[in-house]
Design an enzyme around this catalytic site. Structure first.
Site, short mmCIF file in Angstrom:
data_model
loop_
_atom_site.label_atom_id
_atom_site.label_comp_id
_atom_site.label_asym_id
_atom_site.label_seq_id
_atom_site.Cartn_x
_atom_site.Cartn_y
_atom_site.Cartn_z
N VAL A 61 0.76 -1.11 -0.08
CA VAL A 61 0.03 -0.03 -0.06
C VAL A 61 0.88 1.10 0.22
CG1 VAL A 61 -0.05 0.32 2.36
CG2 VAL A 61 -2.19 0.98 0.88
N TYR A 62 2.18 1.13 0.32
CA TYR A 62 3.09 2.34 0.28
C TYR A 62 2.88 2.89 -1.23
CZ TYR A 62 4.59 0.95 4.92
OH TYR A 62 4.48 0.49 6.24
N SER A 63 2.64 4.07 -1.29
CA SER A 63 2.73 4.76 -2.59
C SER A 63 2.17 3.57 -3.84
CB SER A 63 4.02 4.71 -2.98
OG SER A 63 4.31 6.34 -2.40
N GLN A 64 1.18 2.97 -3.44
CA GLN A 64 0.44 1.90 -4.31
C GLN A 64 1.43 1.07 -5.41
OE1 GLN A 64 -3.34 2.00 -5.40
NE2 GLN A 64 -2.90 2.56 -3.36
#
Length: 344
Positions: A61-64
């Site tokens: 989920v970090y920066s997609q």
């Protein structure tokens, strides 16, 4: 740099880990954390490796997914120097099937993470949150198959309650599946809730803590003090509402004590806060992040020395808060205390 086993497992990691939520900079939320590109990431990881850091932490989920991509590119050619940790469960889009840890999603997100990281295995894969809609047996069976396939070495959880961790461990034991070895948790001098239930659970069940946001969501830098506004460049302006709540009076008292001890020791406020955490029971590793080389070097200076007993006592006292029920009787009443002496 010292090295520790994660819980009761055979996985050994550095006492400080490097978190990569600042890699990528996609979207308003993660863009406020940082936008580290591959060249910058490679330099930061060089500093980590030189300091003895082995554990690198990220999440889909970090920066997609961009954080995983940047990290993978930055360690290309030296993958075996590091222990890679990533997580999944949080939504990656608005599509119904793009959240949680169902069998179909877990199989997909692990393959996606392997592709983005440019590796054939993940050393520690953690469930980023508890998925109440998927049966725990389905989750554990799927993780078991991923371990058997060699795609994952160890599994863990993050942000689970005590009963949720115990349910997973009990089902794993019953069905002879791999147990979770790590719990990635929020823990800091301004957020000691981990100690009430999750720390004793970790000690009893052999689950090591990997600490996120050890500086209280960016508050324990020494720059936020009573009567002073939040610094203009702080990510708190954008992300405070999404992070752990912190009482301002508690924060200011803790920072004042940290500042005094920093002056006594010649260390910085973040170094004092991190060093205190490294001495706590069940802590296997503490994740530090940084947008700049200077921040990273300062955080890495938290190891190789120790606070003295009096300094630890002062930090314990200033950061202590009333325990919630059912824990407060064990702190306040002699009869209860004799039944279960506190760990800390």
């Amino acid at each position: 740099m010292d090295y520790r086993r994660v819980g009761d497992s055979g996985l050994v990691v550095s006492e400080l880990a490097f978190g990569t939520a600042t890699f990528g900079g996609v979207g308003d939320f993660f863009g406020a954390w940082g936008a580290t590109d591959v060249t910058e990431a490679r330099r930061l990881i060089d500093i980590c490796r030189d300091a003895g850091v082995t554990l690198l932490d990220t999440a889909d989920v970090y920066s997609q997914g961009r954080s995983e991509e940047v990290l993978g590119a930055a360690i290309r050619g030296r993958r075996d120097d590091f222990v890679l940790s990533t997580k999944a469960a949080l939504p990656m889009s608005d599509r119904p099937g793009d959240v949680g840890v169902s069998r179909s999603r877990l199989l997909r997100v692990v393959d996606d993470a392997l592709r983005r990281l440019g590796t054939d295995h993940i050393d520690l894969f953690s469930l980023h949150g508890f998925d109440a809609s998927t049966p725990v047996d389905e989750v554990l069976a799927t993780l078991d198959s991923l371990v058997a396939a060699g795609k994952i070495r160890y599994t863990g959880v993050s942000n689970f309650s005590g009963w949720q961790v115990m349910q997973s461990l009990a089902h794993a034991d019953r069905d002879h599946r791999p147990r979770h070895i790590a719990h990635q948790v929020y823990y800091s001098l301004v957020g000691r809730d981990y100690e009430w239930e999750l720390m004793p659970l970790g000690a009893a069940e052999g689950v090591g803590a990997i600490v996120w946001s050890p500086l209280g969501w960016g508050r324990l830098t020494g720059k936020i003090t009573a009567g002073q506004p939040i610094p203009p460049r702080s990510r708190l302006h954008t992300t405070a509402d999404a992070g752990p709540p912190v009482n301002d009076d508690l924060l200011h008292e803790v920072v004042a004590t940290l500042t005094d001890i920093a002056a006594e020791t010649g260390r910085t406020v973040p170094q004092i806060a991190l060093n205190w955490l490294l001495r706590r029971p069940t802590v296997s590793s503490v994740i530090v992040g940084a947008r700049t080389e200077a921040q990273l070097v300062d955080n890495l200076g938290a190891v190789g020395w120790e606070l003295d007993a009096e300094q630890i006592r002062r930090l314990d006292d200033v950061s202590a808060v009333e325990a919630p029920y059912p824990y407060f009787p064990y702190r306040r009443q002699e009869g209860f205390a004799r039944l279960s002496p506190p760990m800390v």
